[in-house]
Design an enzyme around this catalytic site. Structure first.
Site, PDB file in Angstrom:
ATOM      1  CG  ASP A 153      -3.097  -5.656  -1.434  1.00 41.34           C
ATOM      2  OD1 ASP A 153      -4.206  -5.452  -1.966  1.00 41.34           O
ATOM      3  OD2 ASP A 153      -2.961  -6.172  -0.321  1.00 41.34           O
ATOM      4  NE  ARG A 192      -3.418  -2.791   0.368  1.00 38.30           N
ATOM      5  CZ  ARG A 192      -3.980  -3.485   1.350  1.00 38.30           C
ATOM      6  NH1 ARG A 192      -3.344  -3.643   2.504  1.00 38.30           N
ATOM      7  NH2 ARG A 192      -5.162  -4.041   1.178  1.00 38.30           N
ATOM      8  CE1 TYR A 245      -5.247  -7.842  11.375  1.00 38.65           C
ATOM      9  CE2 TYR A 245      -6.286  -6.228   9.945  1.00 38.65           C
ATOM     10  CZ  TYR A 245      -5.869  -7.523  10.177  1.00 38.65           C
ATOM     11  OH  TYR A 245      -6.065  -8.492   9.232  1.00 38.65           O
ATOM     12  CG  ASP A 269      -7.016 -11.281   2.347  1.00 39.24           C
ATOM     13  OD1 ASP A 269      -6.187 -11.585   1.475  1.00 39.24           O
ATOM     14  OD2 ASP A 269      -7.110 -10.133   2.811  1.00 39.24           O
ATOM     15  CD  GLU A 270     -10.345  -7.835   2.892  1.00 38.12           C
ATOM     16  OE1 GLU A 270     -10.848  -7.311   3.909  1.00 38.12           O
ATOM     17  OE2 GLU A 270      -9.422  -7.312   2.234  1.00 38.12           O
ATOM     18  CD1 TRP A 281      -7.847 -12.562   7.840  1.00 39.68           C
ATOM     19  CD2 TRP A 281      -8.649 -10.558   8.400  1.00 39.68           C
ATOM     20  NE1 TRP A 281      -8.772 -12.220   6.895  1.00 39.68           N
ATOM     21  CE2 TRP A 281      -9.280 -10.980   7.209  1.00 39.68           C
ATOM     22  CE3 TRP A 281      -9.002  -9.318   8.940  1.00 39.68           C
ATOM     23  CZ2 TRP A 281     -10.254 -10.222   6.552  1.00 39.68           C
ATOM     24  CZ3 TRP A 281      -9.964  -8.548   8.276  1.00 39.68           C
ATOM     25  CH2 TRP A 281     -10.582  -9.009   7.106  1.00 39.68           C
ATOM     26  CD1 TRP A 314      -3.642  -4.775   8.373  1.00 42.44           C
ATOM     27  CD2 TRP A 314      -2.870  -5.263   6.340  1.00 42.44           C
ATOM     28  NE1 TRP A 314      -3.746  -6.137   8.209  1.00 42.44           N
ATOM     29  CE2 TRP A 314      -3.276  -6.466   6.966  1.00 42.44           C
ATOM     30  CE3 TRP A 314      -2.344  -5.312   5.043  1.00 42.44           C
ATOM     31  CZ2 TRP A 314      -3.176  -7.704   6.336  1.00 42.44           C
ATOM     32  CZ3 TRP A 314      -2.245  -6.550   4.419  1.00 42.44           C
ATOM     33  CH2 TRP A 314      -2.655  -7.733   5.065  1.00 42.44           C
ATOM     34  CB  THR A 315       1.360   0.753   5.061  1.00 44.68           C
ATOM     35  OG1 THR A 315       1.345   0.107   3.777  1.00 44.68           O
ATOM     36  CG2 THR A 315       2.284   0.014   6.017  1.00 44.68           C
ATOM     37  CD  GLU A 316      -4.911  -0.481   4.040  1.00 45.63           C
ATOM     38  OE1 GLU A 316      -5.616  -1.434   3.678  1.00 45.63           O
ATOM     39  OE2 GLU A 316      -4.212  -0.502   5.080  1.00 45.63           O
ATOM     40  CG  HIS A 337      -6.219  -8.104  -1.510  1.00 40.65           C
ATOM     41  ND1 HIS A 337      -6.473  -6.782  -1.193  1.00 40.65           N
ATOM     42  CD2 HIS A 337      -6.922  -8.845  -0.614  1.00 40.65           C
ATOM     43  CE1 HIS A 337      -7.297  -6.736  -0.137  1.00 40.65           C
ATOM     44  NE2 HIS A 337      -7.584  -7.984   0.217  1.00 40.65           N
TER      45      HIS A 337
END
Length: 544
Positions: free
Chosen positions: A180, A151, A409, A317-318, A384, A459-461, A251
């Site tokens: 990602d 990210r 997180y 995931d997702e 998670w 997580w680096t958003e 992702h």
């Protein structure tokens, strides 16, 4: 000099003496067979901080009571160590080189915060270690930090710095989130467009995805294969395993932007996709075709050459299924394989790489969604979405790494105050992290044996640079490290007041290391963000 009662993580047993060992210009450092690498590391950091020569000793008794000895003791576990400081000098015994290295980290703490500096403070400085006997070892074999460099890219030197910070906290697994939707960060020589196209995005959403703000500067970067080799070697010197993550089948928009044929081109125009510039769950997922499988086998072949770790993370995931529901190719695959639907199609996709990695002596690990539709017995799970996935996995006989978003997180805010920079997600304070328990009480002892350990996820958003990463990670990583290493009582019975007292000394270590942590009293003026970046965005759910 630091008191043995101020160590983090807390050792298993400490018996304090009444004297001290003073290191001088005559002190020697002796590394017995099997500990030479630790000796080189310890000698390097101590010479840098103290200015003392710490010459290599030829015999353990050469130093006449003011030296340091390192040796192996087969009676100890692989990461266990025994540190004895007395009138004979300082001796660190470990069950392996990794155990000796853990003991060397404790020795560095005992020398005081200035032992973490990169320049000596002067020849009149006294370097002393109190007389003490410490016997110690970890609770878990997997004590990890997941670092998202997809990210927001972190340059190689920043990753090396975080490996040093992990080592200082007795952590031993770097989960390296390399790909990602927003960026592909590892050079793959047979597929150069993954970095030529996939490593850069045109702009970046500022804050949560509901934010109206954008940074219109291009953002990107990637690690060459030589960079990766350097990172892996640097980690190995610190007895840290680097577990790469290549995300499939969700992702994956950065990869599809580089190679449109990887996407579901029978239902969308994949050639028009670019590297994603916002956050959240992306609908553009990999097509479950033979071409996609062969492509990612090629990716993983190069990944395995670079990373010797036993585990390889595949994400999982997702992964929204809407494109697969509409895709004739995906539906044909479901029919061909006799699958019950799209969930089993994802399970088949993950299972393919589980078999592929197993045939090459590696183990697949993925986020807990890989349980949906069934999972091969050899695969492990990163839990998670709370504890539920980990409990289900352990009961089904799968190994588990516990990293529930509600507890660990570290992108989630540390306080409810309006001055927190980009305050997203749950409020998780230092005390909340300290009271995290990785092993769910619902598990039987046999099931609990499947809990390999735990990791904190970064997580680096909303972490655009190293200072922001530091602010979110510290001091909470110190609390997490103690949870992962030490045998603590039940969460409600833990001595958080005592931990806070020990953190007083630890903040001085972090200062010496140049860590821009969140102060106990709240963010400093330069750490705050004005306007929309300094308050939650109404109605915005937590980020993943």
């Amino acid at each position: 000099m630091t008191s043995p009662t101020e160590l983090i993580p807390a050792p298993r047993t400490v018996v304090a003496g009444s004297g001290e060992v003073r290191l001088t210009e005559h002190s020697q450092l002796y590394a017995c067979t099997g500990t030479e690498g630790v000796g080189r590391w310890l000698g390097g950091v101590l010479r840098q901080a103290t200015g003392l020569p710490l010459r290599d000793g030829r015999e353990l008794d050469d130093a006449e009571g003011d030296g340091i000895g390192l040796r192996l003791d087969p009676g100890l576990g692989p990461e266990e160590y025994r540190l004895v400081s007395d009138f004979s000098g300082i001796m660190i015994d470990g069950g392996s080189a990794a155990g000796v290295f853990r003991g060397a980290q404790t020795l560095r703490q005992l020398l005081g915060p200035d032992a973490y500096r990169r320049a000596p403070l002067g020849r009149d400085r006294v370097w002393a270690v109190p007389h003490v006997r410490i016997e110690d070892g970890p609770r878990f074999g997997w004590r990890g930090l997941m670092l998202d460099v997809a990210r927001h890219f972190m340059p190689k030197d920043g990753v090396l710095r975080y490996l040093d910070l992990m080592a200082a906290h007795q952590l031993n697994v770097l989960h390296f989130h390399l790909t990602d939707d927003q960026g592909w960060r590892i050079e793959i020589k047979r597929y150069p467009r993954l970095t030529e196209v996939g490593s850069w995005r045109a702009r970046t959403k500022i804050g949560h995805r509901a934010s109206p703000l954008w940074d219109d500067r291009p953002h990107g970067g990637y690690y060459t294969q030589d960079d990766i080799r350097e990172i892996v070697a640097y980690a190995a010197e610190r007895h840290i395993s680097v577990v790469p993550e290549i995300d499939v089948p969700g992702h994956s928009q950065a990869a599809i932007a580089a190679y449109p044929e990887l996407g579901n081109s029978d239902v969308i125009d994949t050639a028009s996709l670019t590297v994603w510039d916002t956050w959240g769950i992306n609908p553009n997922v990999l097509a479950p075709t033979d071409h996609t499988l062969r492509f990612y086998e090629g990716v993983f072949e190069e990944v395995l050459e670079l990373f010797p770790s036993r585990f390889v993370h595949v994400g999982g995931d997702e992964c929204p299924k809407e494109q697969w529901r509409r895709s004739p190719a995906a539906q044909a695959r479901i029919k061909e394989r006799g699958l019950a639907g799209e969930d089993e199609l994802q399970s088949w996709f993950i299972g393919h790489f589980d078999d592929w990695l197993s045939a090459r002596g590696r183990r697949l690990i993925g986020w807990d969604e890989i349980l949906e539709g069934g999972l091969a017995k050899g695969a492990a799970v990163s839990s998670w979405r709370g504890y539920r996935g980990g409990i289900a996995a352990a009961r089904a006989g799968h190994d588990v790494v516990m990293c529930p978003e509600q507890q660990v997180y570290l992108d989630h805010r540390q306080d409810a105050g309006a001055d927190e920079p980009v305050p997203i997600g749950y409020v998780r304070t230092l005390e909340d992290v300290y009271r995290f328990e990785p092993v769910p009480p619902e598990l039987t002892p046999e099931e609990a044996g499947h809990v390999l350990g735990t990791q904190a996820n970064v997580w680096t958003e909303v972490m655009e640079d190293q200072q922001r990463v530091d602010y979110q990670v510290f001091p909470r990583l110190a609390a997490f490290a103690e949870v992962a290493w030490s045998s603590l009582p039940a969460p409600a019975e833990r001595d958080f007041t005592g931990f806070e007292r020990r953190m007083t000394a630890h903040y001085r270590r972090l200062d010496a290391l140049g860590v821009a942590y969140r102060p106990p009293a709240g963010p400093l003026p330069w750490q705050r963000r004005p306007g929309v970046l300094g308050r939650p965005i109404d109605g915005a759910p937590p980020l993943r």
